[in-house]
Write a protein that holds these residues in place. Structure first.
Motif, PDB file in Angstrom:
ATOM      1  N   PRO A 161       0.667  -1.281   0.116  1.00 11.18           N
ATOM      2  CA  PRO A 161       0.082  -0.159  -0.075  1.00 11.18           C
ATOM      3  C   PRO A 161       0.719   1.318  -0.158  1.00 11.18           C
ATOM      4  N   ALA A 162       2.016   1.246   0.741  1.00  6.22           N
ATOM      5  CA  ALA A 162       2.639   2.405   0.714  1.00  6.22           C
ATOM      6  C   ALA A 162       3.697   2.765  -0.428  1.00  6.22           C
ATOM      7  N   LEU A 163       3.285   1.919  -1.600  1.00  2.21           N
ATOM      8  CA  LEU A 163       4.474   2.032  -2.779  1.00  2.21           C
ATOM      9  C   LEU A 163       4.115   3.093  -3.731  1.00  2.21           C
ATOM     10  N   SER A 164       5.034   3.994  -3.717  1.00  2.61           N
ATOM     11  CA  SER A 164       4.900   5.375  -4.530  1.00  2.61           C
ATOM     12  C   SER A 164       5.379   5.189  -5.905  1.00  2.61           C
ATOM     13  N   LEU A 165       4.936   6.156  -6.628  1.00  2.00           N
ATOM     14  CA  LEU A 165       5.639   6.346  -8.059  1.00  2.00           C
ATOM     15  C   LEU A 165       6.769   6.492  -8.223  1.00  2.00           C
ATOM     16  N   ASP A 166       7.346   7.403  -7.491  1.00  2.40           N
ATOM     17  CA  ASP A 166       9.123   7.704  -7.391  1.00  2.40           C
ATOM     18  C   ASP A 166       9.719   6.288  -6.978  1.00  2.40           C
ATOM     19  N   ASP A 167       9.220   5.640  -6.137  1.00  2.00           N
ATOM     20  CA  ASP A 167       9.684   4.483  -5.400  1.00  2.00           C
ATOM     21  C   ASP A 167       9.927   3.389  -6.703  1.00  2.00           C
ATOM     22  N   LEU A 168       8.939   3.187  -7.540  1.00  2.00           N
ATOM     23  CA  LEU A 168       8.755   2.449  -8.879  1.00  2.00           C
ATOM     24  C   LEU A 168       9.858   2.943  -9.622  1.00  2.00           C
ATOM     25  N   LEU A 169       9.783   4.181 -10.062  1.00  2.00           N
ATOM     26  CA  LEU A 169      10.831   4.765 -11.132  1.00  2.00           C
ATOM     27  C   LEU A 169      12.069   4.589 -10.783  1.00  2.00           C
ATOM     28  N   ASP A 170      12.615   4.724  -9.476  1.00  2.00           N
ATOM     29  CA  ASP A 170      14.054   4.749  -9.062  1.00  2.00           C
ATOM     30  C   ASP A 170      14.415   3.111  -8.953  1.00  2.00           C
ATOM     31  N   ALA A 171      13.636   2.463  -8.598  1.00  2.00           N
ATOM     32  CA  ALA A 171      13.960   0.982  -8.459  1.00  2.00           C
ATOM     33  C   ALA A 171      14.068   0.314  -9.915  1.00  2.00           C
ATOM     34  N   LEU A 172      13.466   0.664 -10.820  1.00  2.00           N
ATOM     35  CA  LEU A 172      13.684   0.345 -12.355  1.00  2.00           C
ATOM     36  C   LEU A 172      14.837   0.718 -12.876  1.00  2.00           C
ATOM     37  N   GLU A 173      15.187   2.014 -12.657  1.00  2.00           N
ATOM     38  CA  GLU A 173      16.406   2.786 -13.182  1.00  2.00           C
ATOM     39  C   GLU A 173      17.420   1.949 -12.356  1.00  2.00           C
ATOM     40  N   ARG A 174      17.505   1.676 -11.062  1.00  2.00           N
ATOM     41  CA  ARG A 174      18.675   1.183 -10.296  1.00  2.00           C
ATOM     42  C   ARG A 174      18.948  -0.347 -10.933  1.00  2.00           C
ATOM     43  N   GLU A 175      17.974  -1.067 -11.228  1.00  2.00           N
ATOM     44  CA  GLU A 175      17.910  -2.454 -11.497  1.00  2.00           C
ATOM     45  C   GLU A 175      18.461  -2.523 -13.214  1.00  2.00           C
ATOM     46  N   PHE A 176      17.783  -1.591 -13.834  1.00  2.00           N
ATOM     47  CA  PHE A 176      18.568  -1.662 -15.191  1.00  2.00           C
ATOM     48  C   PHE A 176      20.010  -1.396 -15.246  1.00  2.00           C
ATOM     49  N   LEU A 177      20.434  -0.371 -14.461  1.00  2.00           N
ATOM     50  CA  LEU A 177      21.929  -0.084 -14.397  1.00  2.00           C
ATOM     51  C   LEU A 177      22.721  -1.201 -14.112  1.00  2.00           C
ATOM     52  N   ALA A 178      22.033  -1.816 -12.785  1.00  2.00           N
ATOM     53  CA  ALA A 178      22.739  -3.048 -12.328  1.00  2.00           C
ATOM     54  C   ALA A 178      22.986  -4.193 -13.617  1.00  2.00           C
ATOM     55  N   ARG A 179      22.010  -4.453 -14.391  1.00  2.00           N
ATOM     56  CA  ARG A 179      22.016  -5.522 -15.283  1.00  2.00           C
ATOM     57  C   ARG A 179      22.675  -5.380 -16.369  1.00  2.00           C
ATOM     58  N   TYR A 180      22.551  -3.942 -16.883  1.00  2.00           N
ATOM     59  CA  TYR A 180      23.052  -3.538 -18.428  1.00  2.00           C
ATOM     60  C   TYR A 180      24.186  -2.464 -18.073  1.00  2.00           C
ATOM     61  N   LYS A 181      25.437  -3.026 -17.499  1.00  2.00           N
ATOM     62  CA  LYS A 181      26.387  -2.216 -17.039  1.00  2.00           C
ATOM     63  C   LYS A 181      27.217  -1.782 -18.476  1.00  2.00           C
ATOM     64  N   ALA A 182      27.711  -0.585 -18.152  1.00  2.00           N
ATOM     65  CA  ALA A 182      28.380   0.304 -19.415  1.00  2.00           C
ATOM     66  C   ALA A 182      29.187   1.433 -18.741  1.00  2.00           C
ATOM     67  N   PRO A 183      30.375   1.916 -19.617  1.00  2.00           N
ATOM     68  CA  PRO A 183      31.133   2.821 -18.776  1.00  2.00           C
ATOM     69  C   PRO A 183      30.211   4.154 -18.967  1.00  2.00           C
ATOM     70  N   GLU A 184      29.448   4.436 -19.854  1.00  2.00           N
ATOM     71  CA  GLU A 184      28.931   5.648 -19.788  1.00  2.00           C
ATOM     72  C   GLU A 184      27.178   5.500 -19.715  1.00  2.00           C
ATOM     73  N   THR A 185      26.982   6.440 -18.925  1.00  2.00           N
ATOM     74  CA  THR A 185      25.286   6.474 -18.477  1.00  2.00           C
ATOM     75  C   THR A 185      24.961   8.032 -19.150  1.00  2.00           C
ATOM     76  N   LEU A 186      23.805   8.102 -19.765  1.00  2.00           N
ATOM     77  CA  LEU A 186      23.311   9.274 -20.258  1.00  2.00           C
ATOM     78  C   LEU A 186      21.805   9.177 -19.974  1.00  2.00           C
ATOM     79  N   ARG A 187      21.401  10.322 -19.246  1.00  2.00           N
ATOM     80  CA  ARG A 187      20.218  10.522 -18.909  1.00  2.00           C
ATOM     81  C   ARG A 187      19.495  11.807 -19.885  1.00  2.00           C
ATOM     82  N   GLU A 188      18.483  11.453 -20.548  1.00  2.00           N
ATOM     83  CA  GLU A 188      17.889  12.178 -21.588  1.00  2.00           C
ATOM     84  C   GLU A 188      16.759  13.230 -20.670  1.00  2.00           C
TER      85      GLU A 188
END
Length: 337
Positions: A191-218
Motif C-alpha cells: 500500500p505505501a508504494l509510490s510512483l517515485d519508488d517504482l521509477l527509481d527501482a527500475l532505473e537502479r535495476e536496469f543500470l545493475a543488469r546493463y552495465k556500461a562505462p557511460e550513462t546518459l540521462r535524456e
C-alpha cells in the motif's frame, strides 16, 4: 554483449501520441552498443495493439466524450487502459542483445527490491498470486528490439472496465481480440508504494543488469522534424482508426413505429455497405437511410448527425438519431428488441 552506453529517459508528458512518438524516436536513436530504458505515463487513454480494431476493443465514443484519448502502438497484443496510476516501461536494445528473460528479470528484480514477489505467467503477463498487474508487447526488426509493458500501480479499475468492456455478440471483427484477465494494482500488495519508488527501482535495476562505462540521462523532451513527424503520425486519424481491420456491425432496436436493424462494415474507419431492415410502414424512408449512411466516419455521433441532416422533419429518424447517439454497441442504454 557489452554495452558502451546506457540511456535513461523519463517523459514529463502524459499525452499518449507524444509518448509513443518519443518511444519510436528512441528506437531510431539507439546505437549498436547501447541499451535504453524509457519510463512514461499516459492520462485517460486506451491504447490498442497495432492489429486491433478499436471499436471491438473499447467504448470509443464513451471514452472520447469523457475527455479520453485513443492511441495505437507499433507493437501487437491487446488493448489496455492507461491513467496516471499506471507506469509504462520500454526496453530498447540492439536486436542481438534483446532477451525477454533478461528484460522481465529487470522488472521483477526491481519489484523484489521493493518487497514485492511476482512472476511471469502466460503469454505476456506479470502476476502476483495469479492476478495480473503488467502486460507486455514487443517488436523486433532486423537491427533493433523494442519491449514495452505496463505496471498497474494505483489505476482506476472502474474506468478500466468502463472503457474496455464490449458486448462480443454485437460486434464481430477480423482483428485480434483481447482476453479478459483478473487484474490488480501493485499497491494491493504494498500500500505505501509510490510512483517515485517504482521509477527509481527500475532505473537502479536496469543500470545493475546493463552495465556500461557511460550513462546518459535524456533530460529534455525531443525536438526537431523527425520527432514532430512521428508525433503527428501517432495522433492522426489514419493511424489510430484507419489501420484497423474491417469489422461487421449489427445494432437493433424496436421503436413504437417499428423495429430497426442496421448492419454495416467498417473499412478504413468509415461505414461501408450499410443495410437497414425494418417493419416500419414507410419503406422508402428506410431504404433511403441505408444510402445516407454510406461513407460516414464510424462514430456514433457522426452517424446520428448524418441521420438528422438527411431527415430533418421525420420524428422516426429523430428517434433513430438519439438512439445512435447513445452508442448502441458501446453504451449502456441499448434496448434490444
Amino acid at each position: 554483449m557489452e554495452f558502451r552506453r546506457v540511456r535513461l529517459a523519463r517523459s514529463t508528458k502524459t499525452n499518449p501520441w507524444d509518448n509513443l512518438a518519443r518511444e519510436e524516436y528512441l528506437v531510431n536513436l539507439c546505437g549498436d552498443d547501447e541499451a535504453i530504458l524509457y519510463l512514461w505515463q499516459n492520462a485517460h487513454t486506451v491504447v490498442v495493439g497495432r492489429n486491433q480494431n478499436p471499436w471491438a476493443e473499447c467504448r470509443l465514443d464513451l471514452l472520447e466524450s469523457e475527455g479520453g484519448r485513443l492511441a495505437r502502438r507499433s507493437t501487437g497484443g491487446g488493448a489496455v487502459y492507461h491513467d496516471l496510476g499506471n507506469l509504462n516501461y520500454s526496453f530498447i536494445l540492439p536486436r542481438r542483445a534483446y532477451s525477454m528473460e533478461r528484460q522481465l528479470g529487470t522488472v521483477l528484480g526491481a519489484l523484489r527490491t521493493l518487497g514485492i514477489s511476482a512472476e511471469f505467467s502466460g503469454r505476456n503477463d506479470l502476476v502476483i498470486g495469479g492476478r495480473k498487474f503488467s502486460g507486455n508487447a514487443y517488436q523486433l526488426t532486423r537491427h533493433k528490439g523494442l519491449h514495452h509493458g505496463t505496471l498497474l500501480l494505483s489505476a482506476d479499475m472502474a474506468k478500466l472496465s468502463r472503457y474496455l468492456n464490449v458486448d462480443p455478440e454485437k460486434l464481430k471483427t477480423k482483428g485480434v481480440a483481447s482476453v479478459a484477465s483478473r487484474v490488480m494494482n501493485l499497491r494491493d500488495a504494498r500500500p505505501a508504494l509510490s510512483l517515485d519508488d517504482l521509477l527509481d527501482a527500475l532505473e537502479r535495476e536496469f543500470l545493475a543488469r546493463y552495465k556500461a562505462p557511460e550513462t546518459l540521462r535524456e533530460a529534455k523532451e525531443p525536438e526537431g522534424e523527425e520527432y514532430s513527424s512521428l508525433a503527428e503520425r501517432y495522433r492522426s486519424r489514419e493511424w489510430r482508426l484507419g489501420r484497423s481491420p474491417e469489422c461487421a456491425v449489427t445494432v437493433r432496436r424496436r421503436f413504437p413505429w417499428g423495429g430497426m436493424e442496421i448492419r454495416f462494415n467498417v473499412k478504413n474507419g468509415h461505414v461501408a455497405d450499410p443495410v437497414v431492415f425494418s417493419d416500419a410502414m414507410d419503406g422508402e424512408m428506410i431504404l433511403s437511410l441505408g444510402h445516407r449512411l454510406e461513407g460516414v466516419p464510424f462514430s456514433w455521433k457522426e452517424l446520428a448527425e448524418a441521420v438528422r441532416r438527411a431527415f430533418p422533419d421525420r420524428p422516426e429518424m429523430a428517434e433513430t438519431a438519439l438512439w445512435l447517439e447513445e452508442a448502441p454497441i458501446s453504451g449502456k442504454k441499448e434496448a434490444d428488441a
